[in-house]
Every structure is written in C-alpha cells, then in structure tokens.
Design a protein around this motif. Structure first.
Motif, short mmCIF file in Angstrom:
data_model
loop_
_atom_site.label_atom_id
_atom_site.label_comp_id
_atom_site.label_asym_id
_atom_site.label_seq_id
_atom_site.Cartn_x
_atom_site.Cartn_y
_atom_site.Cartn_z
N GLY A 231 10.26 -62.98 9.97
CA GLY A 231 9.38 -62.75 11.10
C GLY A 231 9.00 -61.29 11.25
O GLY A 231 9.22 -60.46 10.37
N ASP A 232 8.41 -60.98 12.42
CA ASP A 232 7.93 -59.63 12.69
C ASP A 232 9.09 -58.66 12.88
O ASP A 232 10.16 -59.03 13.38
CB ASP A 232 7.06 -59.61 13.95
N VAL A 233 8.83 -57.41 12.53
CA VAL A 233 9.83 -56.36 12.72
C VAL A 233 9.11 -55.06 13.05
O VAL A 233 7.97 -54.83 12.61
CB VAL A 233 10.72 -56.20 11.46
N ASP A 234 9.75 -54.21 13.83
CA ASP A 234 9.19 -52.90 14.18
C ASP A 234 9.20 -51.98 12.97
O ASP A 234 10.22 -51.84 12.29
CB ASP A 234 9.98 -52.25 15.30
N LEU A 235 8.06 -51.31 12.74
CA LEU A 235 7.94 -50.35 11.65
C LEU A 235 7.95 -48.93 12.22
O LEU A 235 7.34 -48.66 13.27
CB LEU A 235 6.64 -50.57 10.87
N ASN A 236 8.63 -48.03 11.52
CA ASN A 236 8.78 -46.65 11.98
C ASN A 236 8.59 -45.69 10.82
O ASN A 236 8.77 -46.04 9.66
CB ASN A 236 10.18 -46.43 12.57
N ARG A 237 8.26 -44.45 11.18
CA ARG A 237 8.24 -43.38 10.19
C ARG A 237 8.95 -42.15 10.76
O ARG A 237 8.89 -41.89 11.98
CB ARG A 237 6.81 -43.03 9.76
N PHE A 238 9.65 -41.45 9.88
CA PHE A 238 10.31 -40.19 10.26
C PHE A 238 9.39 -39.05 9.89
O PHE A 238 8.77 -39.04 8.81
CB PHE A 238 11.65 -40.06 9.53
N ASN A 239 9.31 -38.06 10.75
CA ASN A 239 8.43 -36.92 10.55
C ASN A 239 9.13 -35.84 9.72
O ASN A 239 9.74 -34.92 10.25
CB ASN A 239 8.01 -36.35 11.91
N GLY A 240 9.06 -35.99 8.40
CA GLY A 240 9.70 -35.04 7.51
C GLY A 240 10.03 -35.69 6.19
O GLY A 240 9.70 -36.85 5.94
N SER A 241 10.72 -34.95 5.34
CA SER A 241 11.10 -35.45 4.03
C SER A 241 12.42 -36.21 4.12
O SER A 241 13.10 -36.19 5.15
CB SER A 241 11.26 -34.29 3.05
N LEU A 242 12.77 -36.88 3.02
CA LEU A 242 14.07 -37.56 2.98
C LEU A 242 15.21 -36.57 3.13
O LEU A 242 16.22 -36.86 3.77
CB LEU A 242 14.20 -38.35 1.67
N THR A 243 15.03 -35.37 2.58
CA THR A 243 16.04 -34.32 2.74
C THR A 243 16.20 -33.95 4.20
O THR A 243 17.31 -33.77 4.70
CB THR A 243 15.65 -33.07 1.93
N ASP A 244 15.07 -33.86 4.93
CA ASP A 244 15.13 -33.55 6.37
C ASP A 244 15.85 -34.66 7.13
O ASP A 244 16.64 -34.40 8.04
CB ASP A 244 13.72 -33.39 6.93
N LEU A 245 15.56 -35.91 6.76
CA LEU A 245 16.19 -37.05 7.42
C LEU A 245 17.69 -37.04 7.17
O LEU A 245 18.49 -37.27 8.10
CB LEU A 245 15.58 -38.36 6.91
N MET A 246 18.09 -36.73 5.95
CA MET A 246 19.51 -36.69 5.62
C MET A 246 20.21 -35.57 6.39
O MET A 246 21.35 -35.71 6.84
CB MET A 246 19.69 -36.48 4.12
N ALA A 247 19.51 -34.46 6.56
CA ALA A 247 20.09 -33.34 7.33
C ALA A 247 20.33 -33.76 8.77
O ALA A 247 21.39 -33.49 9.35
CB ALA A 247 19.17 -32.14 7.27
N LEU A 248 19.35 -34.46 9.36
CA LEU A 248 19.52 -34.94 10.73
C LEU A 248 20.67 -35.93 10.83
O LEU A 248 21.47 -35.91 11.77
CB LEU A 248 18.21 -35.59 11.21
N ALA A 249 20.77 -36.79 9.82
CA ALA A 249 21.79 -37.84 9.84
C ALA A 249 23.19 -37.30 9.58
O ALA A 249 24.17 -37.95 9.94
CB ALA A 249 21.46 -38.90 8.79
N ASN A 250 23.29 -36.15 8.97
CA ASN A 250 24.61 -35.62 8.63
C ASN A 250 25.05 -34.50 9.55
O ASN A 250 25.94 -33.72 9.22
CB ASN A 250 24.62 -35.17 7.16
N GLY A 251 24.43 -34.44 10.75
CA GLY A 251 24.88 -33.48 11.73
C GLY A 251 24.45 -32.10 11.44
O GLY A 251 24.68 -31.17 12.17
N ALA A 252 23.76 -31.93 10.41
CA ALA A 252 23.25 -30.61 10.16
C ALA A 252 21.97 -30.43 10.91
O ALA A 252 21.37 -29.45 10.84
CB ALA A 252 23.01 -30.37 8.71
#
Length: 450
Positions: A231-252
């Motif tokens: 079925g339907d699901v919400d789609l999202n995008r993160f504003n930045g690169s995968l490296t930026d996303l990993m930094a946010l996710a790792n407390g950095a």
C-alpha cells in the motif's frame, strides 16, 4: 504574588492595577499535514545540493520487508513509536527490522499536548533504548493542540525536548507543518532544532514564517509506492549527502556548527518549578554546566549571557560579573566534547518579586550560540523569588516602596495597605488619584529591565 515573565508584561500589569484603583477521526489523521495552498508569505527553501531518500511508517503499513526497502534504494526510515501514550503496535518489529536491513533509522512520536509530557517522553525513550550507530535523534511530531493554549503548547514542547535531549544527548528533530506552526506555536526559539517539514507534491517546501531558514527532512508524499511495503507509504528526503545523514545519525550532529552547547545540569529551578528564594539585597550562588558540542573550542570570549532580549541588563548583576548582561565567562579553554561549569553569584534587588532569568551563550564579537547549534535564548531559564529580608528591620528601602514605608512592591497588594502608605493616611483619596499611579510608575522604571 505576581510572576513576571517579561518586562513588558510587568509594565502592563502595573498599569492595569493603577487603572483598577480609580473610582473574563483516528491516529492516522493526527499526522496529516495541512494544505500546501499559497499563503500571504512564502519561505520556500530548496535542497542545498544532494538529497537522500527514505520513508516513514506506522502500524498502518503492517508487516514491512525492510531488506526490500533497502534494495529499493532507500537509505533511511523513521517509524512511529506512539500517538501520545498509546504505543504503536508495529514499532518494535520496525525498529529492529530497520537495523537488521542496514538502514539509518529513526523514531517519531505524535505529541499530544493534553497528555502527560514526561509520560510521553519516557515512552519514547523506553521504546528506542540507548541510541547507537546509525540511529537518528528522536522526533516529536506536532499536528494537534489538544485544546491547550498556545503558551501551554510551547511550554510543554520545551519540556518534552529538554527531557529527551538530556536523556539521549541528542538534539531532537521537530516535525510540524507550516500553517500548524504559524497558527499554534508562532515562535522562532526552536530554530536550533532540525526541522522535518511535511509538504506534499512540491520539490521545495514552504517553511513556517519567522522560524527556520532551512530544513533537514522533507516529507513530500503520502502515497508513495516502495518495494517491501504494502500500500501507500510516506516518502521523505534528507537535505544533504549520505555522509551528512550518517553524521546526524551518529551524534556527530554534535560537530555541525562552530558554536553549539548542550545543557547538562543547572543548580536552580526552571520557570516550570517552584522558585528559589533570595532575601532582598542578598545573594544566591548558581551554576550551569554545559557541554561543548560544536567544532570550536571555548575560551575567555565565551560568555554566559542574559537573553530575552539579548544583552538585557540583569537585575541581579554584581561588580564581579564580566558585564551587567554577562553572568560569567570561561576560564581557560573547553575543547569540543568537554563540559564546563559556569559559576556565578546573583545579587538580589530590593524589590520583592518573582523574576525569570533567561541564560544563553555568546562568543563575544563572533556569534550567539542560539543562532547556530543552540541552546535557544529561552531554553535555559531560572525562577527566583526575592523575599523580605527580615534582618533588614522591615522598614526603609529594603522592605518598602519608599523610606519608612511598609508596602509590598509586587506581592499581595491591596487598597488598605496602599492607602496606609499614602501621605494622607488610610483611605486617603489623594493616594488613589495620584500616589498609586506615581508609585507604580516609579516601580516600573526600577523594574523595566527585569
């Protein structure tokens, strides 16, 4: 007793007293963003460069094949923990499934302002456990007022954010639509928190006026089709690169601003607690411990400052302070990742009242921390009650509105005691017509910077 949240409120209250002296659907719908129709003002912000694709889910998606989601090119997913204190039945499976599939994972909670704030926050914290590698900061989703006032909503949101941030060491993410925020929060004080903006059918979302200047996540569709999800699901995008996303996710995320701090502990009550009492003309020793989560080291130019408004002259200033709007400064250096305790002495004024102090950090001549990684100008507050100094004899400037008087400048004020202080004695008409107004005006001038 009169609580004084801001100087302009104090002035308005006194003028009012002077005048009176003269002859009253389901959980799924709670997350639905408001319309993205045109508004009078638009703060349309496009992604800065690269973006990373992801989804968010709840129990309505039932069983998700997270390996298939990962195979479809999605790099992150955010699962709903609860609607208020009602836990999502699919969260536990989603939380572990996202991890096993190698996705950057997150958790969001639909905030119910009419429910117990700490109970909601603790449910979130219990569900996610200790955040680890590739875990995003917790998300609070605002889509309902629950019938509370704007001031109450803001106060409860601050309580949730502070509780979760203190427990996780991460600055939470706020999800809110443009018009909900403008109608029901109307505050720029949360701009230091990453924004997740729901705005469907557009590439560049429209942000709340006078709040954020950028976004971290954009929910751009509620009707997406992704392998592994029925079925339907919400789609999202993160504003930045995968490296930026990993930094946010790792407390950095700790490390994305030159100047940023996290409150560790304060030694005095906040504005939501019973005030600390200080005798009129007496002193109070206070401290605030903050952790450097920015990129730059702190030095003697790093000051604990009075805010709301910034550079406000504090009524508690002392000669040993770096300035009348600076409680204390760093001695030595504080490297990123280290904590520092600001110790200071409050010198109580003579007027008996309840005072709210707002504390922030500033790197003199460079930047206010609230404009970068926080804390915001209103996040660190103190509530102090200046009470009668019994050792002062009860008369004169320490306990009255004038020499030899027995008045109470801001507490339990009544006509009888007011008239007793007037030149004409008890009940003197001259006091009601002139003395009260002039006395109040003088007090306003003395308290205008409180």
């Amino acid at each position: 007793m009169i609580t004084l949240p801001r100087a302009h409120f104090f002035r308005a209250s006194l003028l009012a007293l002077a005048v009176l002296a003269l002859p009253s659907c389901g959980a799924a719908d709670a997350e639905k963003p408001e319309s993205t129709a045109e508004a009078e003002q638009a703060v349309v912000v496009c992604a800065k460069d690269q973006t990373v694709e992801g989804i968010d889910v709840s129990q309505w998606q039932e069983s998700v094949d997270w390996a298939a989601v990962k195979g479809a090119g999605k790099q992150f997913a955010i699962a709903r923990v609860s609607v208020g204190t009602t836990k999502d039945t699919g969260f536990d499976a989603n939380w572990s499934g996202m991890k096993a599939a190698g996705l950057v994972r997150g958790a969001h909670q639909v905030f119910k302002p009419e429910q117990d704030v700490i109970a909601q926050a603790d449910l979130m914290l219990s569900a996610i456990g200790t955040l680890g590698a590739n875990d995003l900061p917790p998300v609070v989703l605002l889509a309902s007022t629950g019938g509370v006032t704007k001031a109450t909503l803001v106060s409860k949101l601050k309580q949730w954010l502070g509780h979760v941030e203190a427990a996780t060491g991460r600055k939470p993410i706020i999800q809110a639509g443009k018009y909900f925020w403008q109608d029901n929060v109307t505050s720029a004080e949360f701009a230091g928190y990453p924004l997740w903006i729901p705005s469907w059918g557009v590439d560049c979302p429209n942000l709340p006026d006078n709040a954020w200047s950028n976004w971290a996540f954009h929910q751009y569709s509620s009707t997406g089709a992704v392998a592994g999800v029925a079925g339907d699901v919400d789609l999202n995008r993160f504003n930045g690169s995968l490296t930026d996303l990993m930094a946010l996710a790792n407390g950095a995320a700790v490390g994305t601003h030159d100047y940023a701090a996290l409150l560790v502990v304060q030694s005095f009550p906040s504005e939501n607690e019973a005030p600390a009492q200080i005798p009129a003309g007496g002193i109070y020793e206070g401290s605030i411990e903050l952790k450097n989560i920015g990129l730059e080291a702190w030095d003697e130019g790093t000051m604990l400052a009075a805010t709301e408004p910034r550079d406000r002259e504090s009524p508690f200033a002392g000669e040993e302070w770096p300035g009348v709007a600076r409680f204390a400064r760093v001695e030595g250096t504080v490297a990123p990742g280290e904590s520092y305790t600001f110790n200071f002495t409050l010198h109580a004024p003579l007027e008996e009242a309840v005072y709210i102090e707002n504390f922030g950090l500033v790197q003199e001549g460079v930047a206010w921390f609230a404009d970068q990684g926080g804390p915001s100008d209103t996040q660190i507050t103190g509530l102090f009650e200046v009470v009668a100094n019994l050792g002062a004899g009860g008369a004169g400037p320490g306990g009255s509105m004038g020499p030899g008087g027995n008045g109470k400048p801001t507490g339990d004020f009544d006509t009888a005691s007011a008239c007793a202080m007037s030149p004409g004695g008890a009940g003197a008409p001259g006091f009601v017509g002139i003395g009260l107004v002039l006395g109040m005006a003088a007090l306003v001038r003395r308290r205008r910077r409180a």
